[in-house]
Design a protein around this motif. Structure first.
Motif, mmCIF file in Angstrom:
data_model
loop_
_atom_site.group_PDB
_atom_site.id
_atom_site.type_symbol
_atom_site.label_atom_id
_atom_site.label_comp_id
_atom_site.label_asym_id
_atom_site.label_seq_id
_atom_site.Cartn_x
_atom_site.Cartn_y
_atom_site.Cartn_z
ATOM 1 N N HIS A 9 0.846 -1.207 0.000
ATOM 2 C CA HIS A 9 0.000 0.000 0.000
ATOM 3 C C HIS A 9 0.880 1.255 0.000
ATOM 4 O O HIS A 9 0.562 2.246 -0.667
ATOM 5 C CB HIS A 9 -0.915 0.046 1.228
ATOM 6 C CG HIS A 9 -2.010 -0.994 1.243
ATOM 7 N ND1 HIS A 9 -2.630 -1.437 0.110
ATOM 8 C CD2 HIS A 9 -2.601 -1.653 2.270
ATOM 9 C CE1 HIS A 9 -3.553 -2.340 0.445
ATOM 10 N NE2 HIS A 9 -3.547 -2.480 1.749
ATOM 11 N N ILE A 69 -8.035 0.827 -4.313
ATOM 12 C CA ILE A 69 -9.480 0.948 -4.135
ATOM 13 C C ILE A 69 -9.792 2.274 -3.460
ATOM 14 O O ILE A 69 -9.462 2.490 -2.302
ATOM 15 C CB ILE A 69 -10.049 -0.246 -3.351
ATOM 16 C CG1 ILE A 69 -9.701 -1.547 -4.099
ATOM 17 C CG2 ILE A 69 -11.558 -0.101 -3.176
ATOM 18 C CD1 ILE A 69 -10.071 -2.808 -3.376
ATOM 19 N N SER A 124 -12.419 4.654 -1.967
ATOM 20 C CA SER A 124 -13.806 4.618 -1.502
ATOM 21 C C SER A 124 -14.027 5.726 -0.496
ATOM 22 O O SER A 124 -13.143 6.053 0.279
ATOM 23 C CB SER A 124 -14.140 3.245 -0.899
ATOM 24 O OG SER A 124 -13.295 2.956 0.184
ATOM 25 N N CYS A 125 -15.221 6.311 -0.519
ATOM 26 C CA CYS A 125 -15.474 7.500 0.294
ATOM 27 C C CYS A 125 -15.695 7.116 1.751
ATOM 28 O O CYS A 125 -16.016 5.983 2.072
ATOM 29 C CB CYS A 125 -16.651 8.286 -0.262
ATOM 30 S SG CYS A 125 -18.206 7.419 -0.186
ATOM 31 N N PRO A 126 -15.473 8.077 2.659
ATOM 32 C CA PRO A 126 -15.630 7.777 4.088
ATOM 33 C C PRO A 126 -17.090 7.570 4.454
ATOM 34 O O PRO A 126 -17.372 7.137 5.563
ATOM 35 C CB PRO A 126 -15.056 9.011 4.767
ATOM 36 C CG PRO A 126 -15.135 10.109 3.768
ATOM 37 C CD PRO A 126 -14.996 9.454 2.428
ATOM 38 N N THR A 127 -17.996 7.841 3.554
ATOM 39 C CA THR A 127 -19.444 7.801 3.778
ATOM 40 C C THR A 127 -19.854 8.892 4.748
ATOM 41 O O THR A 127 -19.175 9.152 5.715
ATOM 42 C CB THR A 127 -19.969 6.445 4.330
ATOM 43 O OG1 THR A 127 -19.661 6.326 5.715
ATOM 44 C CG2 THR A 127 -19.422 5.289 3.525
ATOM 45 N N PRO A 166 -19.089 0.892 2.764
ATOM 46 C CA PRO A 166 -18.113 0.084 3.503
ATOM 47 C C PRO A 166 -18.257 -1.404 3.212
ATOM 48 O O PRO A 166 -17.278 -2.111 2.994
ATOM 49 C CB PRO A 166 -18.420 0.380 4.972
ATOM 50 C CG PRO A 166 -19.158 1.675 4.965
ATOM 51 C CD PRO A 166 -19.902 1.738 3.668
ATOM 52 N N GLU A 187 -12.471 -5.784 -1.771
ATOM 53 C CA GLU A 187 -11.108 -6.049 -1.295
ATOM 54 C C GLU A 187 -10.874 -7.543 -1.108
ATOM 55 O O GLU A 187 -9.853 -8.084 -1.513
ATOM 56 C CB GLU A 187 -10.863 -5.370 0.067
ATOM 57 C CG GLU A 187 -10.436 -3.944 -0.070
ATOM 58 C CD GLU A 187 -10.131 -3.293 1.277
ATOM 59 O OE1 GLU A 187 -9.948 -4.003 2.294
ATOM 60 O OE2 GLU A 187 -10.081 -2.053 1.305
ATOM 61 N N GLY A 243 -10.291 5.006 1.486
ATOM 62 C CA GLY A 243 -10.541 3.566 1.517
ATOM 63 C C GLY A 243 -10.763 3.014 2.912
ATOM 64 O O GLY A 243 -10.951 3.766 3.873
ATOM 65 N N THR A 244 -10.746 1.680 3.025
ATOM 66 C CA THR A 244 -10.980 1.033 4.315
ATOM 67 C C THR A 244 -9.761 1.189 5.229
ATOM 68 O O THR A 244 -8.729 1.704 4.819
ATOM 69 C CB THR A 244 -11.316 -0.447 4.109
ATOM 70 O OG1 THR A 244 -10.286 -1.013 3.294
ATOM 71 C CG2 THR A 244 -12.646 -0.622 3.397
ATOM 72 N N LEU A 245 -9.910 0.725 6.484
ATOM 73 C CA LEU A 245 -9.005 1.131 7.562
ATOM 74 C C LEU A 245 -7.506 1.105 7.236
ATOM 75 O O LEU A 245 -6.820 2.112 7.393
ATOM 76 C CB LEU A 245 -9.304 0.311 8.828
ATOM 77 C CG LEU A 245 -8.524 0.769 10.068
ATOM 78 C CD1 LEU A 245 -8.772 2.221 10.401
ATOM 79 C CD2 LEU A 245 -8.845 -0.116 11.258
ATOM 80 N N ILE A 246 -6.985 -0.026 6.788
ATOM 81 C CA ILE A 246 -5.531 -0.105 6.601
ATOM 82 C C ILE A 246 -5.087 0.751 5.417
ATOM 83 O O ILE A 246 -4.110 1.505 5.503
ATOM 84 C CB ILE A 246 -5.080 -1.577 6.427
ATOM 85 C CG1 ILE A 246 -5.272 -2.338 7.739
ATOM 86 C CG2 ILE A 246 -3.629 -1.664 5.979
ATOM 87 C CD1 ILE A 246 -4.390 -1.888 8.880
ATOM 88 N N ARG A 247 -5.817 0.669 4.303
ATOM 89 C CA ARG A 247 -5.481 1.512 3.154
ATOM 90 C C ARG A 247 -5.564 2.991 3.521
ATOM 91 O O ARG A 247 -4.699 3.791 3.157
ATOM 92 C CB ARG A 247 -6.454 1.249 1.990
ATOM 93 C CG ARG A 247 -6.257 -0.112 1.345
ATOM 94 C CD ARG A 247 -7.398 -0.431 0.369
ATOM 95 N NE ARG A 247 -7.249 -1.781 -0.144
ATOM 96 C CZ ARG A 247 -6.684 -2.097 -1.299
ATOM 97 N NH1 ARG A 247 -6.245 -1.156 -2.098
ATOM 98 N NH2 ARG A 247 -6.557 -3.348 -1.681
ATOM 99 N N THR A 268 -5.320 4.329 6.457
ATOM 100 C CA THR A 268 -4.267 4.677 7.414
ATOM 101 C C THR A 268 -2.960 4.921 6.678
ATOM 102 O O THR A 268 -2.247 5.886 6.953
ATOM 103 C CB THR A 268 -4.135 3.555 8.466
ATOM 104 O OG1 THR A 268 -5.377 3.437 9.164
ATOM 105 C CG2 THR A 268 -3.043 3.856 9.474
ATOM 106 N N VAL A 291 -11.808 7.469 6.729
ATOM 107 C CA VAL A 291 -11.848 6.007 6.644
ATOM 108 C C VAL A 291 -13.230 5.601 6.166
ATOM 109 O O VAL A 291 -14.240 6.115 6.665
ATOM 110 C CB VAL A 291 -11.573 5.360 8.021
ATOM 111 C CG1 VAL A 291 -11.722 3.852 7.953
ATOM 112 C CG2 VAL A 291 -10.194 5.738 8.545
ATOM 113 N N THR A 292 -13.286 4.692 5.191
ATOM 114 C CA THR A 292 -14.571 4.136 4.786
ATOM 115 C C THR A 292 -15.083 3.279 5.936
ATOM 116 O O THR A 292 -14.473 2.275 6.270
ATOM 117 C CB THR A 292 -14.406 3.265 3.524
ATOM 118 O OG1 THR A 292 -13.895 4.080 2.481
ATOM 119 C CG2 THR A 292 -15.735 2.675 3.083
ATOM 120 N N GLY A 293 -16.166 3.696 6.559
ATOM 121 C CA GLY A 293 -16.706 2.956 7.704
ATOM 122 C C GLY A 293 -16.939 3.910 8.857
ATOM 123 O O GLY A 293 -17.143 5.099 8.636
#
Lengths: 360, 360
Positions: free
Chosen positions: A250, A264, A266-269, A278, A285, B208-212, B214, B237-239
């Motif tokens: 990454h 990837i 993607s928005c934080p929403t 999410p 993923e 993106g999601t947490l690790i990406r 971060t 963070v997505t989520g």
């Protein structure tokens, strides 16, 4: 993508089948946390690391039994093996004798007179030596001189050893100056890069558990790689080394240094989000976890940034109310219902992969 | 710790009770992902964010009903509230009327003539305006001029709007130029910092999601903050937004910009490890999850770097076979059995906290 990173020129060394430095790809390393004497377990972990994308692996060699395992381990794996040695130079000799591609020695706990023999043996076998300085084990004399493991102290420790190894006629070396303090580590590598052209192995050491380690490694390695410094990297995570590999890739992908695997977006929403971003992002993923090709995939929840990001991606979804627009290379190619988004995206990804392959 | 970061001088603005820029602490923001019309859920999420350490919160305002909720939400929370507005300038007017401390407008989807009224209302009420450019919603004219959302395009978009708001006599502004592409975002903020002294809000968008996320946020924000750029930050963070706050503070702590919460240094563990470092590190993290004081705690598995790191920490354990040496401010203060390490560490942490408080 911004301007490509211009990498600092270093000399090329060959670690078994893997070139390091001199314009080669930045190499991703890891280290086992099994007992090296347990050959079966160690091999199993290395094979898992290989499948995850690890390109060089290091194992701790703490006693003769560990050293004797190296030959067996080496035969069973396909990536270069590096033996990590502290205190006892005889273990380094045994490791070289077992045919490892590289050894890592620590100037902080191996006096130079002791490693004279090690250098001779490495020269005979063509073994790469990493001069691996670590703030936590800096030699006492330098610790006192600098009142602690400062950047200058780490660099001086490394250069002293490098000079002595060169004097014995061996230059197949790479250097690391790790610290758990990110600003110190950045300063040390910058200094080192300004005075040497040996390939540099980057790492933030003792970085902690997954999220903490990801933050520290991404900043430390990221700042340096973005300046063109670093030929090989390791992300250290407290826990399974398998967690380290995706984080390393990454980091490289974020800076455009290696285009491996899907990016990837993607928005934080937020309160505007109209589809389950999410959930969809995580599923995509998971489905693409083994996917090695670079591809930019956007998964966006609303009309604010959705169409813009989806347009910039290779493949993108911009969500509306239970629906989404599907984009490919910037053009809308269809409308998709929310429940069909996952399968549609995955199908389009593999379709694009085949299209690209057909063009080669 | 390396040299302290020298922060770029910006003008100070006051966002409700929170000062931003001009040497103030770098402020940590987040954004709710509840439906803003659902006042109860939104308040509950903001309160959880507050407890996690969030210092400014933004909510999406997509319709009149959301705008009308803002007054109720504001009364129930203790941190400044920022209304995020796109497309419809009347929602911005309503938000200002509801007394929010700040509004975020997007030059990409609100023509300037439309926001003249908004600026006048903000000026009357003292409302802060964030000019928030986003690569995914850059205005079409600039997109075409630069053939995409380049760093220069993002900066030009922001500066155009800032200039027009200034011309209307209002300067309580902060600026952001977010992109999901980290090199673009870094370049854009560097350009912006070189030409304006308004406080800057940093973020990597659609990370993106947490690790990406971060990785991307730690690199993007880390590179800039290390250069002294940035007065307020958001990790996207997505989520759940609750995941964003610890990451933000880890970034600030890593660079020595804010010393908040415990820094836990723990080794990646290798074949030399003689105690359960991951287990212990995770338990210590959990037990200290609400701990706000800065303290460096080392949890190390063996004698290579263990004593060195433990010595550099405020409190440290260097493991041996089922045992460990306990360090405090660089001196060994005892031996501890593995099963007693957790309780001993926690006891020492709180003991040190009390000692410090007694000295004040």
């Amino acid at each position: 993508m911004g301007k490509p990173v211009r990498r600092k020129e270093t000399r090329r060394i060959q670690l078994g089948s893997v070139p390091i430095g001199g314009g080669a790809l930045v190499v991703v390393q890891s280290m086992t946390n099994t007992d090296t004497r347990d050959v079966k377990k160690t091999i199993a972990q290395i094979r898992r690391l290989e499948r995850a994308g690890c390109e060089v692996v290091r194992v701790a060699v703490r006693d003769e039994e560990s050293a004797k395992s190296l030959g067996f381990i080496k035969k069973a794996i396909s990536i270069p093996l590096v033996a990590d040695i502290h205190f006892d130079h005889r273990l380094a000799l045994m490791a070289i004798d077992q045919g490892v591609e590289g050894i890592r020695i620590n100037p902080g706990n191996m006096d130079f007179p002791r490693i004279r023999e090690v250098v001779r043996a490495a020269r005979e076998r063509g073994t790469v030596i990493r001069v691996g300085v670590n703030a936590g084990s800096l030699e006492k004399a330098l610790w006192h001189k600098y009142q602690g493991p400062t950047a200058q102290a780490l660099v001086e420790s490394a250069l002293n050893h490098v000079k002595r190894i060169e004097d014995l006629g061996w230059t197949k070396m790479k250097i690391s100056v790790k610290s758990s303090c990110v600003p110190t580590m950045i300063e040390a590598y910058r200094k080192l890069a300004s005075v040497t052209d040996y390939p540099l192995h980057l790492g933030v050491t003792e970085a902690g558990t997954l999220i903490r380690a990801t933050v520290k490694s991404a900043i430390g390695l990221g700042v340096l790689l973005f300046e063109g410094i670093g030929d090989t990297i390791r992300v250290s995570v407290t826990g399974s080394p398998l967690q380290e590999i995706p984080v390393a890739f990454h980091i490289l992908r974020t800076l455009g240094i290696r285009e491996v695997g899907p990016e990837i977006v993607s928005c934080p929403t937020c309160g505007r989000c109209e589809i389950d971003v999410p959930g969809l992002a995580k599923k995509v993923e998971r489905r693409l976890s083994g996917f090695k090709d670079y591809m930019k995939i956007a998964i966006m929840g609303c009309v604010v940034n959705g169409p813009g990001e989806a347009k910039e991606a290779d493949i993108g979804i911009a969500g509306g109310r239970g629906m989404g627009l599907l984009f490919k290379h910037g053009a809308i190619i269809g409308k998709v219902k929310e429940e069909e988004m996952l399968e549609t995206l995955i199908r389009e990804v593999y379709h694009m992969k085949r299209e690209r392959e057909a063009k080669r």
